[in-house]
Design an enzyme around this catalytic site. Structure first.
Site, PDB file in Angstrom:
ATOM      1  N   GLU A   1      -4.897  -2.812  13.979  1.00  0.00           N
ATOM      2  CA  GLU A   1      -5.409  -1.794  13.053  1.00  0.00           C
ATOM      3  C   GLU A   1      -6.770  -1.325  13.523  1.00  0.00           C
ATOM      4  O   GLU A   1      -7.602  -2.135  13.943  1.00  0.00           O
ATOM      5  CB  GLU A   1      -5.633  -2.348  11.626  1.00  0.00           C
ATOM      6  CG  GLU A   1      -4.406  -2.604  10.820  1.00  0.00           C
ATOM      7  CD  GLU A   1      -4.748  -3.184   9.440  1.00  0.00           C
ATOM      8  OE1 GLU A   1      -5.843  -2.917   8.899  1.00  0.00           O
ATOM      9  OE2 GLU A   1      -3.900  -3.912   8.917  1.00  0.00           O
TER      10      GLU A   1
ATOM     11  N   GLN B   1       0.805  -1.211   0.000  1.00  0.00           N
ATOM     12  CA  GLN B   1       0.000   0.000   0.000  1.00  0.00           C
ATOM     13  C   GLN B   1       0.842   1.266   0.000  1.00  0.00           C
ATOM     14  O   GLN B   1       0.327   2.340  -0.304  1.00  0.00           O
ATOM     15  CB  GLN B   1      -0.953  -0.013   1.200  1.00  0.00           C
ATOM     16  CG  GLN B   1      -1.967  -1.148   1.112  1.00  0.00           C
ATOM     17  CD  GLN B   1      -2.924  -1.192   2.294  1.00  0.00           C
ATOM     18  OE1 GLN B   1      -2.642  -1.830   3.285  1.00  0.00           O
ATOM     19  NE2 GLN B   1      -4.053  -0.504   2.194  1.00  0.00           N
TER      20      GLN B   1
ATOM     21  N   TYR C   1     -12.865  -2.772  12.247  1.00  0.00           N
ATOM     22  CA  TYR C   1     -13.406  -1.652  11.473  1.00  0.00           C
ATOM     23  C   TYR C   1     -14.924  -1.566  11.468  1.00  0.00           C
ATOM     24  O   TYR C   1     -15.472  -0.479  11.393  1.00  0.00           O
ATOM     25  CB  TYR C   1     -12.958  -1.757  10.002  1.00  0.00           C
ATOM     26  CG  TYR C   1     -11.492  -1.532   9.792  1.00  0.00           C
ATOM     27  CD1 TYR C   1     -10.991  -0.250   9.635  1.00  0.00           C
ATOM     28  CD2 TYR C   1     -10.603  -2.600   9.743  1.00  0.00           C
ATOM     29  CE1 TYR C   1      -9.640  -0.036   9.437  1.00  0.00           C
ATOM     30  CE2 TYR C   1      -9.248  -2.392   9.553  1.00  0.00           C
ATOM     31  CZ  TYR C   1      -8.773  -1.109   9.399  1.00  0.00           C
ATOM     32  OH  TYR C   1      -7.438  -0.892   9.211  1.00  0.00           O
TER      33      TYR C   1
ATOM     34  N   TRP D   1      -4.741   2.767  11.964  1.00  0.00           N
ATOM     35  CA  TRP D   1      -4.604   2.601  10.520  1.00  0.00           C
ATOM     36  C   TRP D   1      -5.086   3.881   9.875  1.00  0.00           C
ATOM     37  O   TRP D   1      -6.234   4.216  10.030  1.00  0.00           O
ATOM     38  CB  TRP D   1      -5.437   1.401  10.017  1.00  0.00           C
ATOM     39  CG  TRP D   1      -5.214   1.215   8.556  1.00  0.00           C
ATOM     40  CD1 TRP D   1      -5.938   1.742   7.525  1.00  0.00           C
ATOM     41  CD2 TRP D   1      -4.148   0.449   7.956  1.00  0.00           C
ATOM     42  NE1 TRP D   1      -5.382   1.376   6.330  1.00  0.00           N
ATOM     43  CE2 TRP D   1      -4.301   0.594   6.558  1.00  0.00           C
ATOM     44  CE3 TRP D   1      -3.085  -0.314   8.463  1.00  0.00           C
ATOM     45  CZ2 TRP D   1      -3.422  -0.018   5.659  1.00  0.00           C
ATOM     46  CZ3 TRP D   1      -2.228  -0.911   7.563  1.00  0.00           C
ATOM     47  CH2 TRP D   1      -2.407  -0.762   6.177  1.00  0.00           C
TER      48      TRP D   1
ATOM     49  N   ASN E   1      -1.734 -11.241   8.088  1.00  0.00           N
ATOM     50  CA  ASN E   1      -2.737 -10.214   8.324  1.00  0.00           C
ATOM     51  C   ASN E   1      -4.078 -10.632   7.729  1.00  0.00           C
ATOM     52  O   ASN E   1      -4.183 -10.850   6.528  1.00  0.00           O
ATOM     53  CB  ASN E   1      -2.321  -8.893   7.670  1.00  0.00           C
ATOM     54  CG  ASN E   1      -3.360  -7.799   7.889  1.00  0.00           C
ATOM     55  OD1 ASN E   1      -3.526  -7.317   9.003  1.00  0.00           O
ATOM     56  ND2 ASN E   1      -4.093  -7.442   6.845  1.00  0.00           N
ATOM     57  N   GLU E   2      -5.090 -10.757   8.573  1.00  0.00           N
ATOM     58  CA  GLU E   2      -6.474 -10.939   8.138  1.00  0.00           C
ATOM     59  C   GLU E   2      -6.650 -12.052   7.116  1.00  0.00           C
ATOM     60  O   GLU E   2      -6.973 -11.791   5.954  1.00  0.00           O
ATOM     61  CB  GLU E   2      -7.034  -9.640   7.546  1.00  0.00           C
ATOM     62  CG  GLU E   2      -7.127  -8.513   8.545  1.00  0.00           C
ATOM     63  CD  GLU E   2      -7.730  -7.244   7.932  1.00  0.00           C
ATOM     64  OE1 GLU E   2      -7.928  -7.201   6.712  1.00  0.00           O
ATOM     65  OE2 GLU E   2      -7.983  -6.304   8.688  1.00  0.00           O
TER      66      GLU E   2
ATOM     67  N   GLU F   1      -5.531   2.025  -1.221  1.00  0.00           N
ATOM     68  CA  GLU F   1      -6.549   1.291  -0.468  1.00  0.00           C
ATOM     69  C   GLU F   1      -7.135   0.179  -1.355  1.00  0.00           C
ATOM     70  O   GLU F   1      -8.314   0.161  -1.682  1.00  0.00           O
ATOM     71  CB  GLU F   1      -7.615   2.251   0.068  1.00  0.00           C
ATOM     72  CG  GLU F   1      -8.758   1.611   0.842  1.00  0.00           C
ATOM     73  CD  GLU F   1      -8.363   0.622   1.931  1.00  0.00           C
ATOM     74  OE1 GLU F   1      -7.364   0.862   2.637  1.00  0.00           O
ATOM     75  OE2 GLU F   1      -9.049  -0.406   2.051  1.00  0.00           O
ATOM     76  N   TRP F   2      -6.269  -0.749  -1.768  1.00  0.00           N
ATOM     77  CA  TRP F   2      -6.671  -1.970  -2.474  1.00  0.00           C
ATOM     78  C   TRP F   2      -7.635  -1.664  -3.626  1.00  0.00           C
ATOM     79  O   TRP F   2      -7.310  -0.795  -4.442  1.00  0.00           O
ATOM     80  CB  TRP F   2      -7.222  -2.991  -1.467  1.00  0.00           C
ATOM     81  CG  TRP F   2      -6.247  -3.216  -0.320  1.00  0.00           C
ATOM     82  CD1 TRP F   2      -6.416  -2.817   0.986  1.00  0.00           C
ATOM     83  CD2 TRP F   2      -4.947  -3.843  -0.362  1.00  0.00           C
ATOM     84  NE1 TRP F   2      -5.321  -3.185   1.741  1.00  0.00           N
ATOM     85  CE2 TRP F   2      -4.415  -3.815   0.942  1.00  0.00           C
ATOM     86  CE3 TRP F   2      -4.192  -4.447  -1.380  1.00  0.00           C
ATOM     87  CZ2 TRP F   2      -3.158  -4.344   1.262  1.00  0.00           C
ATOM     88  CZ3 TRP F   2      -2.948  -4.985  -1.065  1.00  0.00           C
ATOM     89  CH2 TRP F   2      -2.454  -4.927   0.229  1.00  0.00           C
TER      90      TRP F   2
HETATM   91  C1  PNW Z   1      -7.874  -3.980   6.307  1.00  0.00           C
HETATM   92  N1  PNW Z   1     -14.155  -5.599   5.645  1.00  0.00           N
HETATM   93  O1  PNW Z   1      -8.686  -4.501   5.292  1.00  0.00           O
HETATM   94  C2  PNW Z   1      -6.439  -4.177   5.844  1.00  0.00           C
HETATM   95  O2  PNW Z   1      -5.647  -4.887   6.769  1.00  0.00           O
HETATM   96  C3  PNW Z   1      -5.752  -2.907   5.410  1.00  0.00           C
HETATM   97  O3  PNW Z   1      -4.694  -3.218   4.533  1.00  0.00           O
HETATM   98  C4  PNW Z   1      -6.765  -1.971   4.800  1.00  0.00           C
HETATM   99  O4  PNW Z   1      -6.170  -0.848   4.201  1.00  0.00           O
HETATM  100  C5  PNW Z   1      -7.713  -1.566   5.912  1.00  0.00           C
HETATM  101  O5  PNW Z   1      -8.249  -2.685   6.584  1.00  0.00           O
HETATM  102  C6  PNW Z   1      -8.870  -0.682   5.431  1.00  0.00           C
HETATM  103  O6  PNW Z   1      -9.680  -1.354   4.500  1.00  0.00           O
HETATM  104  C7  PNW Z   1     -10.048  -4.711   5.430  1.00  0.00           C
HETATM  105  O7  PNW Z   1     -14.791  -5.861   4.585  1.00  0.00           O
HETATM  106  C8  PNW Z   1     -10.760  -5.061   4.299  1.00  0.00           C
HETATM  107  O8  PNW Z   1     -14.727  -5.665   6.770  1.00  0.00           O
HETATM  108  C9  PNW Z   1     -12.118  -5.358   4.371  1.00  0.00           C
HETATM  109  C10 PNW Z   1     -12.766  -5.303   5.581  1.00  0.00           C
HETATM  110  C11 PNW Z   1     -12.065  -4.936   6.713  1.00  0.00           C
HETATM  111  C12 PNW Z   1     -10.700  -4.640   6.639  1.00  0.00           C
END
Ligand code: PNW
Length: 458
Positions: free
Chosen positions: A361, A23, A305, A408, A168-169, A415-416
């Site tokens: 995060e 990123q 999140y 974060w 990670n995740e 952002e992907w």
């Molecule tokens: C995380 N959801 O991704 C990642 O670890 C980070 O790289 C990313 O930038 C950040 O959160 C913000 O998106 C997520 O669908 C992707 O709940 C999807 C979800 C949550 C976190």
């Protein structure tokens, strides 16, 4: 914020910021780096908003020194960064790339030289493309390759950091990548997603074992995303739908790591794809897998999140409607409801693990842009951070052993699938000039941390 709830936390509490290699780094074809599945995915038509790519991103590969200087100026005590597997081991197997090793040795040492404690993630989604060509995460061999990569990292970089996060995740990597088509490699096949999930967990177990052997003093854990879920009504259909989402997003990953088996509910949901607690066969789950996955870690990593209400609705795909709890002022449509983080931390502490928890995060996007006088005012993010850090303090007061919190993100970044359209940073990045402008929230976080350390109001 003068009312500083974070000050109620224990003195050694760790405040940090987080990023991920793909990123921010850019320099995708420099320093001997090989292509990763994200380099491939960003080139697929319509995969990324605006057709953005991360070839340059925040150009952190060339600007890491001034970025770390800025972090130090802001008084940030800890930094969670990730290593690019494709930079360290371009083929996904074989020896490490010396230029990659040198880059990360210098970067991590640069953190320490500035008094910033590094927390290093081994895998934040950038699988070397050659491993995808050989089958990717749905293939068991990828977990073996990750175990080898992790062992080489432990040998070459393991002396530089105390805290290590394996994966990670895995939920995002498995499901957003293989079932929902929203992330690399962009597939839509639930069997692939379930296989990827098991192999990501196995990869964690193999990496953990390798670190234990080579770096007995290292503290190692895995980071899962844990969402707060509740039914919209207490109707049996909504309650059932909520339990299903919980199994699919949370329990699939928490049960095996912290309880040593997938358990009846997870197996009922995914058994059709080969997931089982019966390790006797030569299918997806093989003898010894669960013991590796459940080997004790040193801490629990949690990213948080979303705060979601679940409604059974036969008219939508999967029969489930997911609604973010209001208020949802973020440009992601995600909530600003700090109680959800407190609930998640208490749940994990109560149901899964007495180990120290790190919030690896937490953050949000808002529509922040520089004013004509060159400042970025983001009072919404200040409010968000104040609320969520206070929720951490509440969780600690209620008995959860939370030891750290990483916002974060340090910088606005790639952002992907949303490209550069979503800004999570405490520091604004003007991409054309690569100028960094600390937002109001960065200064707030600086003062908040200083106050927590000294007990004095800013
Ligand atoms: C995380 N959801 O991704 C990642 O670890 C980070 O790289 C990313 O930038 C950040 O959160 C913000 O998106 C997520 O669908 C992707 O709940 C999807 C979800 C949550 C976190």
């Amino acid at each position: 914020m003068t009312d500083n709830d974070g000050a109620r936390l224990p003195a050694g509490f760790v405040w940090g910021v987080a990023t991920a290699a793909y990123q921010i780094e850019g320099a995708v074809a420099e320093g001997g780096r090989g292509p990763s599945i994200w380099d491939t995915f960003v080139r697929q038509p319509d995969a990324i908003f605006h057709g953005d790519d991360a070839d340059r991103a925040c150009d952190h590969y060339h600007r890491w020194e001034s970025d770390l200087d800025l972090m130090a100026e802001l008084g940030i005590p800890a930094y969670r960064l990730s290593l690019s597997w494709a930079r360290l081991q371009p083929a996904g197997s074989g020896p490490l790339n010396p230029e990659g090793v040198e880059f990360y040795r210098t970067l991590i040492a640069g953190c320490r030289a500035r008094g910033i404690e590094p927390y290093v993630t081994l895998y934040h989604w950038d699988l070397p493309q050659p491993l995808q060509d050989a089958g990717g995460w749905p293939d068991r061999a990828t977990a073996q390759r990750f175990g080898e990569y992790a062992a080489l990292v432990a040998d070459e970089l393991g002396d530089l950091a105390e805290y290590w996060i394996t994966i990670n995740e895995p939920w995002c990597a498995a499901f957003l990548g293989h079932a929902w088509g929203m992330q690399a490699p962009g597939h839509a096949d639930e069997t692939e997603a379930v296989r990827a999930a098991h192999h990501l967990l196995l990869a964690h177990g193999l990496a953990l074992a390798g670190f234990r052997q080579r770096r007995p003093a290292a503290k190692v854990g895995i980071t899962n995303i844990v969402s707060n879920l509740a039914p919209v009504t207490d109707s049996p259909a909504d309650v059932r739908a909520t339990a299903t989402v919980d199994v699919r997003m949370n329990r699939l990953f928490l049960e095996p790591v912290y309880r040593g088996r997938y358990g009846a509910e997870v197996v009922a949901e995914f058994g059709g794809h080969g997931l089982t607690d019966d390790e006797t066969g030569d299918g997806l789950v093989r003898p010894g897998d669960l013991a590796l996955i459940a080997a004790p870690t040193d801490f629990v990593g949690i990213n948080h999140y979303t705060n979601t209400r679940i409604q059974h609705d036969p008219a939508v795909a999967g029969g489930v409607r997911m609604i973010q709890v209001a208020p949802t002022p973020t440009t992601f449509g995600w909530s600003d409801t700090p109680d959800a983080l407190r609930e998640v931390l208490l749940r994990v502490a109560r149901d899964y693990s007495p180990l120290p928890i790190y919030v690896t995060e937490n953050g949000a996007t808002f529509a922040d842009y520089p004013t004509p006088d060159g400042e970025v005012r983001d009072p919404e993010r200040v409010r968000y951070l104040a609320g969520y850090t206070a929720a951490v303090a509440e969780a600690v007061a209620a008995g959860a052993d939370v030891r750290g919190y990483f916002a974060w993100s340090f910088l606005d970044n790639f952002e992907w699938s949303h490209g550069y359209s979503k800004r999570f940073g405490l520091v604004y990045v003007d991409y054309p000039s690569q100028r960094r402008i600390p937002k109001q929230s960065a200064y707030w976080y600086r003062d908040f941390i200083a106050h927590h350390r000294t007990g004095r109001n800013p």
